[in-house]
Design a protein around this motif. Structure first.
Motif, PDB file in Angstrom:
ATOM      1  N   THR A   1      36.983  47.596  39.085  1.00 31.13           N
ATOM      2  CA  THR A   1      37.579  46.278  39.243  1.00 31.13           C
ATOM      3  C   THR A   1      38.351  45.909  37.990  1.00 31.13           C
ATOM      4  N   THR A  54      40.262  42.194  36.177  1.00 29.78           N
ATOM      5  CA  THR A  54      40.711  40.807  36.198  1.00 29.78           C
ATOM      6  C   THR A  54      41.560  40.609  34.957  1.00 29.78           C
ATOM      7  N   SER A  62      44.460  34.625  36.872  1.00 23.03           N
ATOM      8  CA  SER A  62      44.403  36.046  36.543  1.00 23.03           C
ATOM      9  C   SER A  62      44.865  36.896  37.719  1.00 23.03           C
ATOM     10  N   HIS A  63      45.377  38.086  37.394  1.00 16.85           N
ATOM     11  CA  HIS A  63      45.687  39.075  38.428  1.00 16.85           C
ATOM     12  C   HIS A  63      44.396  39.783  38.837  1.00 16.85           C
ATOM     13  N   ALA A  64      44.254  40.034  40.133  1.00 17.64           N
ATOM     14  CA  ALA A  64      43.067  40.721  40.656  1.00 17.64           C
ATOM     15  C   ALA A  64      43.416  42.164  40.971  1.00 17.64           C
ATOM     16  N   GLY A  89      39.549  36.957  40.455  1.00 21.84           N
ATOM     17  CA  GLY A  89      38.659  38.035  40.062  1.00 21.84           C
ATOM     18  C   GLY A  89      38.853  39.294  40.893  1.00 21.84           C
ATOM     19  N   GLY A  90      38.847  40.436  40.235  1.00 26.18           N
ATOM     20  CA  GLY A  90      39.030  41.701  40.945  1.00 26.18           C
ATOM     21  C   GLY A  90      37.900  42.009  41.904  1.00 26.18           C
ATOM     22  N   VAL A 147      38.137  39.355  44.913  1.00 29.06           N
ATOM     23  CA  VAL A 147      39.369  39.259  45.708  1.00 29.06           C
ATOM     24  C   VAL A 147      39.909  40.629  46.079  1.00 29.06           C
ATOM     25  N   ALA A 148      40.166  41.478  45.098  1.00 26.59           N
ATOM     26  CA  ALA A 148      40.837  42.755  45.366  1.00 26.59           C
ATOM     27  C   ALA A 148      39.914  43.767  46.034  1.00 26.59           C
TER      28      ALA A 148
END
Length: 561
Positions: free
Chosen positions: A513, A515, A523-525, A545-546, A549-550
């Protein structure tokens, strides 16, 4: 006095004689023995089916003759001709004649003559024929009258064969029907019904033209098929929206196909993208509120299997540069392993760590994990552990060399874009911030998918989209069997017990993961990893949050494969 009267009588007699002689000379029959013809410029000619024999005047043709009187005599005016009116065709005397004339009129499009040959024609007879040809787009009609099927004193039936050429079809539309006739008032007439036009019109039936749009893109998937609908790959492959319309004629209500044009074969160039993988990636982004991208690679060949992109920034999934956050810890961990540290070595993971005379790092949520192994620090994404170990072990450009030389973080030919600053001149703060994927570290989703594929296979190599890669691509770089195996174990722990444990990822998934903090918003996930032969990267711009979300997006993608 007597003499004067006598002279008057003689003069009168002479006048009478002269007038009589002149009348004889100018009479219409004068000169009949040797008439002289003059050109006739006032004739009205009525054409008939037969021409008169050559040299014989037509009936009713006015005759003009030259006068034989003195030159000073007036020229007679020819009589004005009376125009002749053509008579209507005689009614057909035999059923064969009626059928032949009807077929000829129909084939020639003479609807008036057709209607005259029909017994009790419906008021919309002409409209039906016109609508039929217009709706189905009939361009030509050829008819052949067959033998009599039945014939008696008052009725007759003839088989006939028709061939219609319809726009959009190479194959002609053939049909067979029956022409029925009856004798009415000493004339033969056609008994018209809708099925006379085509048998499918019997009992209220109809013929419908349908047109189906088939995709005929300039680019096809590796399977030779069109890309899936809403593939989200339009900016990466040309001509995905090309279509061709294929018509068909269907009988209603039965639905039977009367005529169909073949679907054209696909002849576009192929790329490495897999149709099912692309469909899974595109659908995984459905409902994602923030701009996002998924890139998937074949672990062994490094062929791009999917690219789904809603970033709307050109080919951002390939060349967009974003801080990768903690997904870069795959590269940092590989560099640390090369220093001799082992995955189960005990290492501190405090809530905060301050670089000597420098920057302070904190873990997500201020978590203090105490003493952990390198594998656990990777699974929990301990910023403090990686900052401290990088400060102590990877100075002098060792981290940037690992990233540039073994994972492609440099300017190079190829599809992906990655960057990292020159480590020889970086400060401790810059070095430790690079270690967690911030500061000078920038990467595209494709670049991070290449990183995940390198860990899965043990070899870094650039991604490709065709079976003939462009010349000059960087050579493959082995990571080393020991380093790659240890990275795989660490990435597995992220899914089984670390920051992606609650994302619903299917068994066998390994990843990391991320973030990434940015100054212009949330932040980018990130979540990057691999499962079986597919490596991937999921990126959500300003997604948060990675792990939250991602990683769930990656789970949807992998479960759809």
């Amino acid at each position: 006095m007597r003499r004067k009267r006598l002279l008057a009588l003689i003069g009168t007699a002479v006048t009478i004689v002269v007038v009589s002689v002149y009348g004889l000379l100018t009479a219409p029959d004068a000169g009949r023995a040797s008439p002289t013809r003059t050109p006739d410029h006032t004739r009205e000619i009525t054409l008939t089916d037969e021409e008169p024999p050559a040299g014989e005047p037509q009936a009713g043709e006015p005759q003009a003759h030259a006068p034989t009187g003195p030159p000073s005599s007036p020229t007679p005016v020819p009589a004005t001709p009376v125009p002749s009116t053509p008579s209507a065709p005689a009614a057909p005397a035999t059923p064969e004649e009626a059928a032949a004339r009807y077929v000829e009129a129909w084939q020639n499009g003479n609807l008036t003559a057709m209607t005259a040959l029909v017994a009790d024609p419906p008021a919309d007879l002409t409209a039906r024929h016109l609508d039929f040809d217009r709706d189905l787009r009939v361009s030509s009609l050829s008819l052949t009258l067959g033998e009599a099927l039945r014939e008696d004193a008052t009725t007759a039936e003839f088989a006939f064969h028709g061939v219609r050429q319809v726009e959009g079809f190479d194959e002609p539309w053939q049909f067979a029907s029956v022409l029925r006739l009856t004798r009415r008032d000493d004339a033969w007439k056609v008994l018209w019904t809708p099925e006379t036009m085509h048998p499918s019109l019997r009992d209220g039936g109809s013929v419908q033209r349908t047109e189906t749009a088939f995709r005929r893109p300039a680019t096809l998937t590796r399977e030779g098929e069109p890309f899936p609908r809403r593939s989200r790959a339009d900016r990466y492959v040309p001509g995905l929206e090309g279509t061709v319309t294929v018509p068909a004629l269907l009988e209603r209500p039965s639905g039977r196909e009367l005529l169909a044009a073949p679907v054209p074969s696909q002849d576009g160039r192929r790329v490495t993208i897999s149709r099912p993988v692309q469909a899974a990636a595109a659908r995984a982004l459905d409902g994602v509120g923030q701009p996002a991208a998924i890139v998937a690679l074949d672990v062994r060949s490094r062929e791009v299997l999917a690219v789904a992109d809603t970033l709307d920034e050109g080919q951002a999934a390939f060349t967009g540069l974003y801080p990768p956050g903690s997904t870069f810890k795959i590269v940092t961990a590989a560099a640390l392993l090369r220093t001799g540290i082992v995955p189960d070595a005990p290492l501190p993971c405090p809530a905060t760590y301050t670089v000597p005379n420098g920057k302070t790092f904190t873990n997500d949520g201020g978590a203090d994990h105490g003493t952990v192994t390198l594998t656990a620090a990777f699974a929990f994404s301990c910023n403090t552990t990686f900052a401290q170990q990088t400060y102590e072990r990877l100075g002098g450009g060792r981290l940037s060399a690992e990233a540039a030389d073994r994972f492609g973080f440099r300017v190079k030919p190829g599809l992906s874009a990655c960057r990292i600053g020159r480590g020889e001149t970086e400060t401790p703060d810059e070095l430790t911030t690079d270690a967690i994927g911030q500061n000078s570290v920038l990467a595209s989703p494709l670049c991070m998918a290449e990183v995940a594929a390198a860990a899965a296979s043990g070899v870094w190599r650039p991604a490709v989209m065709t079976d003939r890669p462009a010349p000059g691509l960087p050579a493959a770089v082995p990571l080393g069997d020991g380093v790659a195996a240890e990275l795989r174990a660490m990435m597995t722990s992220v899914v089984t017990e670390g920051t992606a444990a609650r994302a619903g990822l299917p068994p066998g998934t390994a990843g990391k993961t991320g973030t990434a903090e940015v100054g212009d918003g949330a932040s980018h996930a990130w979540f990057v990893g691999y499962r079986d032969s597919v490596a991937f990267a999921v990126f959500v711009r300003h997604g948060g949050g990675g792990g939250a979300v991602a990683a769930p997006i990656a789970a949807r993608f992998l479960k759809a494969l």
